[in-house]
Motif scaffolding. Structure first.
Motif, PDB file in Angstrom:
ATOM      1  N   GLU A  26      -5.118   2.754  -3.508  1.00 26.36           N
ATOM      2  CA  GLU A  26      -4.012   2.867  -2.459  1.00 26.36           C
ATOM      3  C   GLU A  26      -2.262   2.049  -2.633  1.00 26.36           C
ATOM      4  O   GLU A  26      -1.545   2.262  -1.910  1.00 26.36           O
ATOM      5  CB  GLU A  26      -4.682   1.957  -1.631  1.00 26.36           C
ATOM      6  CG  GLU A  26      -4.945   0.057  -1.998  1.00 26.36           C
ATOM      7  CD  GLU A  26      -5.762  -0.710  -0.958  1.00 26.36           C
ATOM      8  OE1 GLU A  26      -5.969  -2.034  -0.966  1.00 26.36           O
ATOM      9  OE2 GLU A  26      -6.074  -0.362   0.258  1.00 26.36           O
ATOM     10  N   ASP A  27      -2.514   1.279  -4.134  1.00 27.08           N
ATOM     11  CA  ASP A  27      -0.910   1.074  -3.957  1.00 27.08           C
ATOM     12  C   ASP A  27      -0.558   1.622  -4.790  1.00 27.08           C
ATOM     13  O   ASP A  27       0.620   1.588  -5.403  1.00 27.08           O
ATOM     14  CB  ASP A  27      -0.967  -0.810  -4.574  1.00 27.08           C
ATOM     15  CG  ASP A  27      -1.207  -0.646  -5.694  1.00 27.08           C
ATOM     16  OD1 ASP A  27      -2.373   0.511  -6.296  1.00 27.08           O
ATOM     17  OD2 ASP A  27      -2.345  -1.545  -6.803  1.00 27.08           O
ATOM     18  N   ILE A  77       1.146  -1.148   0.074  1.00 24.47           N
ATOM     19  CA  ILE A  77       0.351   0.049   0.033  1.00 24.47           C
ATOM     20  C   ILE A  77       0.965   1.304  -0.240  1.00 24.47           C
ATOM     21  O   ILE A  77       2.136   1.751   0.722  1.00 24.47           O
ATOM     22  CB  ILE A  77      -0.693   0.137   1.120  1.00 24.47           C
ATOM     23  CG1 ILE A  77      -1.936  -0.939   0.699  1.00 24.47           C
ATOM     24  CG2 ILE A  77      -1.756   1.449   1.278  1.00 24.47           C
ATOM     25  CD1 ILE A  77      -2.874  -0.810   2.008  1.00 24.47           C
ATOM     26  N   SER A 111     -10.766   4.431  -3.654  1.00 24.14           N
ATOM     27  CA  SER A 111      -9.939   4.233  -2.309  1.00 24.14           C
ATOM     28  C   SER A 111      -8.870   3.469  -2.335  1.00 24.14           C
ATOM     29  O   SER A 111      -7.619   3.083  -2.297  1.00 24.14           O
ATOM     30  CB  SER A 111     -10.031   4.264  -0.797  1.00 24.14           C
ATOM     31  OG  SER A 111      -9.666   3.433   0.308  1.00 24.14           O
ATOM     32  N   ARG A 112     -10.021   1.685  -2.650  1.00 20.23           N
ATOM     33  CA  ARG A 112      -8.821   0.497  -2.908  1.00 20.23           C
ATOM     34  C   ARG A 112      -7.901   0.658  -4.249  1.00 20.23           C
ATOM     35  O   ARG A 112      -7.318   0.177  -4.760  1.00 20.23           O
ATOM     36  CB  ARG A 112      -9.870  -0.616  -3.246  1.00 20.23           C
ATOM     37  CG  ARG A 112     -10.172  -1.264  -1.729  1.00 20.23           C
ATOM     38  CD  ARG A 112     -10.946  -2.742  -1.610  1.00 20.23           C
ATOM     39  NE  ARG A 112     -10.377  -3.654  -2.385  1.00 20.23           N
ATOM     40  CZ  ARG A 112     -10.245  -4.813  -2.176  1.00 20.23           C
ATOM     41  NH1 ARG A 112     -11.348  -5.425  -2.677  1.00 20.23           N
ATOM     42  NH2 ARG A 112      -9.346  -5.358  -2.483  1.00 20.23           N
ATOM     43  N   ASN A 156     -10.077   0.720   7.993  1.00 19.56           N
ATOM     44  CA  ASN A 156      -9.720   0.951   6.448  1.00 19.56           C
ATOM     45  C   ASN A 156      -8.348   1.708   6.661  1.00 19.56           C
ATOM     46  O   ASN A 156      -7.753   2.047   5.796  1.00 19.56           O
ATOM     47  CB  ASN A 156     -10.808   0.790   5.265  1.00 19.56           C
ATOM     48  CG  ASN A 156     -10.953  -0.148   5.351  1.00 19.56           C
ATOM     49  OD1 ASN A 156     -10.716  -1.605   5.136  1.00 19.56           O
ATOM     50  ND2 ASN A 156     -12.066  -0.468   4.296  1.00 19.56           N
ATOM     51  N   LEU A 194      -4.510   2.186   5.788  1.00 20.98           N
ATOM     52  CA  LEU A 194      -3.241   3.467   5.465  1.00 20.98           C
ATOM     53  C   LEU A 194      -2.772   3.798   5.811  1.00 20.98           C
ATOM     54  O   LEU A 194      -1.255   4.476   5.642  1.00 20.98           O
ATOM     55  CB  LEU A 194      -4.506   4.202   4.759  1.00 20.98           C
ATOM     56  CG  LEU A 194      -5.820   3.844   3.750  1.00 20.98           C
ATOM     57  CD1 LEU A 194      -6.541   4.342   3.561  1.00 20.98           C
ATOM     58  CD2 LEU A 194      -4.417   3.080   2.620  1.00 20.98           C
ATOM     59  N   ILE A 233      -0.817   6.817  -2.081  1.00 14.77           N
ATOM     60  CA  ILE A 233      -2.265   6.673  -0.714  1.00 14.77           C
ATOM     61  C   ILE A 233      -2.823   7.476  -0.021  1.00 14.77           C
ATOM     62  O   ILE A 233      -3.661   7.877   0.444  1.00 14.77           O
ATOM     63  CB  ILE A 233      -0.724   6.055   0.626  1.00 14.77           C
ATOM     64  CG1 ILE A 233      -1.053   5.598   1.775  1.00 14.77           C
ATOM     65  CG2 ILE A 233       0.061   6.892   0.923  1.00 14.77           C
ATOM     66  CD1 ILE A 233      -0.473   4.520   2.353  1.00 14.77           C
ATOM     67  N   ALA A 293      -5.352   7.529  -2.381  1.00 17.00           N
ATOM     68  CA  ALA A 293      -6.786   6.840  -1.015  1.00 17.00           C
ATOM     69  C   ALA A 293      -6.884   7.078   0.385  1.00 17.00           C
ATOM     70  O   ALA A 293      -8.413   6.799   0.363  1.00 17.00           O
ATOM     71  CB  ALA A 293      -5.907   5.449  -1.253  1.00 17.00           C
TER      72      ALA A 293
END
Length: 982
Positions: free
Chosen positions: A505-506, A454, A501-502, A539, A543, A509, A512
């Protein structure tokens, strides 16, 4: 269905023109109060008949009377039309048919029989309006009623007969216009109907208002609403009590022109004159429905929708003519209740039976499909969606329904194609964007690199995966922009922000976190008391954790746990189980956070709490075992002993022998303690190798962790081999190949496994294929946020003599991942700086090597290898100083090198005298002796030469300064100084 839909479908509705249009023609001879006197043939008496009240239910006896008394044709026509006005069409047809067979009519001319055929044509046309188009529903099929086509054929026959007898008669012309309008499907057929109405108007000198209504209806069908409105208004002015009521058409024209309130006034006035008017009731229902759905969040929604239902139900009950459109409106309401699906299906079947309008047919099939969809009868639902689309090609909701069924049937490729076409044809279809965005997001999440971290870029992953991700983000963000103007917040909006957001996320961030923050804010506004789902808090905490913001993450984890505790006991046992699972998950995440923060005691307390609360939660036991093993290595008071930690590990592997995570930890433990045991003579006897082999043979042959570990074991074994002959070299090569086989199999199972790719890159590097290895290590570094990626890349770059990049990699590994205190990495930095200094004759570079070597020795003062490295660097400084050109060094450099050399000589002597020196004592002592006898004298001579050089240089400079001050030839002095330097 909205009001606009109703208006558009009316291009084929003919309710304002019917057989009653000619009633006045046949009743011209009737007395006031609609009473006729039928003369008797044998005397002067008459039979008085009130056509409004005296008509019998069965007209047989009345027809017998007319036949026996040889009543004139006007009496047959008057009675037939009277039955028609009362809605008794079958009786009216019977009277007219009997009249045609009466002798008085048979003896008459064709001209006298024409009204009978014309009247029958009108009556059949009226019946066709109320007859079903088809017999889909069981109730209609069981009644054996005739369909519209049957009645239209009968009307056609009668109209053709009448037209042959008297083609210019206005009643025939009017009937032909209505008949043409009834069957019109093209602009040409509408023009043909218009000609019939125009001819009618010419014949009766503009006095036939029904013809004007026909022309208005055609103009409305051609979307010429202003001209249609004028004609409807002319008819109303000419006759205020005209039937059918022109106010209906006036309101529809106003609606199409955008004057909805004026349309409502017209329909309200129509209802004042006739409260049972089916058309007016239906249109008022659609008006209030449209008003309600303009703003579903309005406090007036319930009352407006209630009014819409009242009018629609009244229209549905009053007559079959409006059954179709009213039925669709009622079906949508019943479906919203989610309790009367069978009723919805039956209602839609009746609508389909009685409508001949494609738009209404499409709507009915759509609601029928929704009902079957709700009942999980997906095959029939798909068939109904397809029929809805076939009836009306641009029915976007039917297409969306088809996509939903395709998704349910796991036909995702077809679903994507369907949704992409929907968005192409309807760019503002929010439902299509949402569904397609979710599909692409699901594809990406399923295909994403399982090793991606992430907040870290995934480098250059598969192009298809990147494309799915990009499409998903674009579609979901477009969806949010499209619906942002809507008042209120829906749970769908929250889900979209969570999905975004998902997706972010990678790679980003911060983005996300921003998307997740919007989801949290919307849920606060949507829920009572501003309560946020603990899963969202979890969640967000994760993060923050991956961003290194442990305090913020801790606060969110604790808030989620507190919120669950405050919610109290749940009555639903299923919900209690879900809540308990969430509490365990949150507590474990908090434990990992405390562990990462260095708060090991707090982490152990949390893990222990989980173990007590849910003994079967293996992950908590796993972490406790891992911490015990780590602490036993450190030792100290209060820490578990090695025996205690090993016993805990042994208990875990015995009770959870089938758990791959437990077996992975056991393998790690064996690897960590491998150094404490003498190496196995044969790799097959290695205890770590046997453990992983057992895992692959008896538990899971596709366990990537074990495969990679096996590859690493073979890799390490091959690296330690020192072949002395061809046979041993071949054996070493086969061992490397065996390692690559394990890594390759892991990659086949997981194409994005960075650790497996790294193993192959290491094998390439060991085979001295450094350029290929660097390419792989570079990609791994972009994907794998791990110290090994930087260390390995640094090794290869060093071999390729790319010292600048190698140093950069080692420093990132040391400072980002190791806190600046790792001996091995400092040794690597010392080595690369030394190689660079020797190759570039850079004294500063060799000094950097010495600095790192001393830092490493400070961390491990008793390490003889590190002590030797320091002494070796000091020797190399002396060598580099000796080789540097005289004008590039200073006396202080030589003096410093001499001091370091003396320290190195002493250190080497001490190392040679140790019990286990890093190199043979004789070689170490030989180097020390060389330093005493050779290098020391070289530095002494070098120091003398350097001092003489610097004294001469200083003298020349001083002379130049004096010459400059005295005004001498500066250029000459500068030239002489330069010659000294040369």
């Amino acid at each position: 269905m909205s009001q606009e839909d109703y208006g558009s479908t009316q291009s084929q509705s003919y309710d304002y023109i019917g057989p009653d249009a000619s009633d006045s023609q046949y009743q011209a001879q009737s007395a006031s109060a609609n009473v006729i006197d039928i003369p008797l043939r044998d005397d002067q008496e008459v039979v008085t008949l009130n056509l409004d009240t005296d008509l019998p239910d069965d007209p047989t006896e009345l027809c017998d009377l007319l036949e026996n008394e040889e009543a004139g044709r006007q009496f047959w026509l008057a009675i037939g039309t009277a039955y028609s006005k009362l809605g008794k069409i079958e009786e009216a047809i019977e009277v007219i048919m009997r009249g045609l067979k009466a002798q008085v009519v048979i003896r008459g001319s064709d001209l006298e029989r024409t009204p009978f055929h014309a009247c029958l044509a009108w009556l059949y046309l009226k019946q066709s309006r109320e007859a079903p188009k088809r017999t889909l529903s069981q109730s209609v099929a069981a009644s054996n009623v005739k369909t519209k086509d049957v009645y239209q054929q009968l009307a056609t026959q009668e109209l053709n007969t009448s037209m042959k007898m008297f083609p210019s008669w206005p009643i025939n012309l009017l009937a032909r216009g209505v008949w043409t309008l009834l069957r019109s499907t093209t602009a040409e057929s509408l023009d043909s109907a218009s000609k019939s109405f125009d001819e009618t108007i010419k014949q009766v000198a503009d006095s036939n208002l029904m013809a004007f209504l026909g022309r208005a209806r055609i103009l409305y069908a051609k979307e010429n609403y202003k001209s249609a409105l004028k004609l409807y208004q002319q008819v109303l002015v000419a006759r205020a009590d005209m039937q059918p009521d022109p106010r209906i058409g006036i309101g529809m024209c106003f609606w199409k022109l955008g004057f909805k309130d004026e349309a409502k006034l017209a329909w309200e006035r129509s209802l004042e004159l006739d409260p049972e008017n089916t058309s007016a009731n239906l249109l008022m229902g659609l008006y209030f429905q449209d008003k309600a759905f303009q703003n579903i969040m309005s406090p007036d929604f319930v009352s407006l929708y209630g009014s819409a239902l009242q009018f629609t139900q009244k229209a549905y009950k009053n007559g079959k003519q409006k059954l179709a459109l009213a039925g669709v409106a009622l079906a949508s309401y019943l479906f919203s209740k989610k309790q009367q699906m069978d009723t919805v299906i039956k209602l839609c079947e009746k609508v389909i039976d009685f409508t001949d309008m494609p738009a209404i047919t499409s709507e009915a099939y759509f609601w029928m499909a929704r009902a079957y969809h709700h009942l999980q009868n997906y095959e029939v639902a798909m068939s109904c969606y397809q029929k809805s689309r076939a009836a009306k090609a641009d029915n976007v909701l039917a297409k969306v329904g088809m996509a939903q069924i395709q998704i349910i049937n796991n036909d995702l490729t077809e679903a994507k194609l369907t949704l992409e076409k929907i968005i192409q044809e309807h760019p503002k279809c929010a439902e299509g964007m949402l569904m397609l965005g979710y599909l692409y997001a699901a594809d990406y999440i399923q295909q994403r690199n399982p090793n991606s971290i992430i907040g870290q870029s995934t480098g250059t992953p598969d192009k298809a995966v990147v494309s799915e991700k990009t499409k998903a983000k674009v579609l979901l963000e477009r969806y949010l922009k499209l619906v942002e103007s809507r008042r209120g917040i829906s749970s769908t909006d929250i889900d979209v922000h969570i999905t975004l957001s998902r997706l972010y996320e990678d790679e980003n961030i911060d983005q996300a976190m921003s998307s997740l923050e919007q989801a949290i804010d919307r849920q606060k506004n949507l829920s009572e008391g501003g309560v946020v789902n603990p899963r969202l808090l979890n969640n967000m905490a994760v993060l923050h954790y991956h961003k290194g913001q442990y305090d913020e993450a801790r606060t969110l984890f604790q808030s989620a746990l507190t919120q669950i505790a405050n919610a109290g006991e749940q009555s639903d046992s299923v919900e209690k189980d879900e809540t308990e699972s969430l509490v365990i998950s949150l507590t474990y995440s908090l434990g990992r956070l405390e562990e990462q923060s260095g708060n090991l005691e707090e982490a152990k307390k949390l893990y222990t709490g989980i173990e007590e609360r849910m003994p079967g939660y293996v992950d908590a036991r796993l972490r406790l075992c891992y911490l015990a093993l780590k602490e036993s290595e450190e030792g100290g008071e209060g820490k578990p002993t090695t025996e205690q930690a090993v016993a805990k590990m042994q208990e875990l592997i015995e009770t959870e022998s089938g758990n791959l995570e437990v077996r992975a930890l056991h393998g790690w433990y064996l690897h960590q303690h491998q150094r404490k045991r003498p190496p196995a003579k044969n790799i097959n006897e290695d205890i770590e190798q046997r453990h992983y082999k057992h895992t692959l043979q008896y538990y899971d042959k596709h366990d990537t962790y074990s495969l990679i570990a096996m590859g690493n074991i073979f890799l390490a074994t091959a690296r330690e081999m020192r072949p002395t002959n061809e046979h041993e070299a071949e054996r070493r090569k086969r061992t490397y190949e065996k390692a690559v086989e394990f890594f390759d199999k892991a990659l086949l199972l997981d194409g994005h496994n960075s650790y497996a790719a790294q193993g192959i890159a290491i094998a390439l590097a060991e085979d001295r294929k450094f350029n290929k290895a660097v390419g792989i290590f570079g990609k791994i570094r972009e994907t794998l946020n791990d110290v090994s990626a930087y260390i390995n890349l640094g090794h290869c770059l060093t071999e390729l003599k790319n010292y600048t990049r190698a140093i950069e990699c080692y420093e990132i590994a040391l400072n980002r991942f190791q806190g600046g205190k790792n001996v091995q990495t400092m040794m690597c930095l010392g080595r690369v700086w030394l190689q660079r200094g020797i190759e570039e004759l850079s004294l500063d570079a060799v000094k950097m090597s010495l600095a790192y070597s001393k830092r490493a020795l400070a961390l491990s003062p008793n390490n003889l290898a590190l002590k030797f490295n320091v002494a070796f660097c000091q020797f190399q400084i002396a060598e580099v100083v000796r080789r540097i050109p005289i004008n590039d060094r200073k006396v202080s450099d030589i003096e410093s090198a001499a001091v370091g050399l003396e320290d190195a000589i002493v250190a080497l002597g001490e190392i040679a005298g140790e019990k286990h020196p890093p190199f043979p004592p004789a070689e170490i002592q030989q180097r020390a002796t060389m330093g005493q006898n050779t290098t020391r004298r070289q530095l002494e001579r070098l120091l003398t030469q350097q001092k003489e050089y610097e004294e001469k240089s200083e003298a020349k400079l001083e002379a130049a300064r004096r010459a400059r001050d005295s005004g001498g030839n500066v250029n000459g002095h500068l030239t002489s100084v330069a010659s000294v330097g040369a």
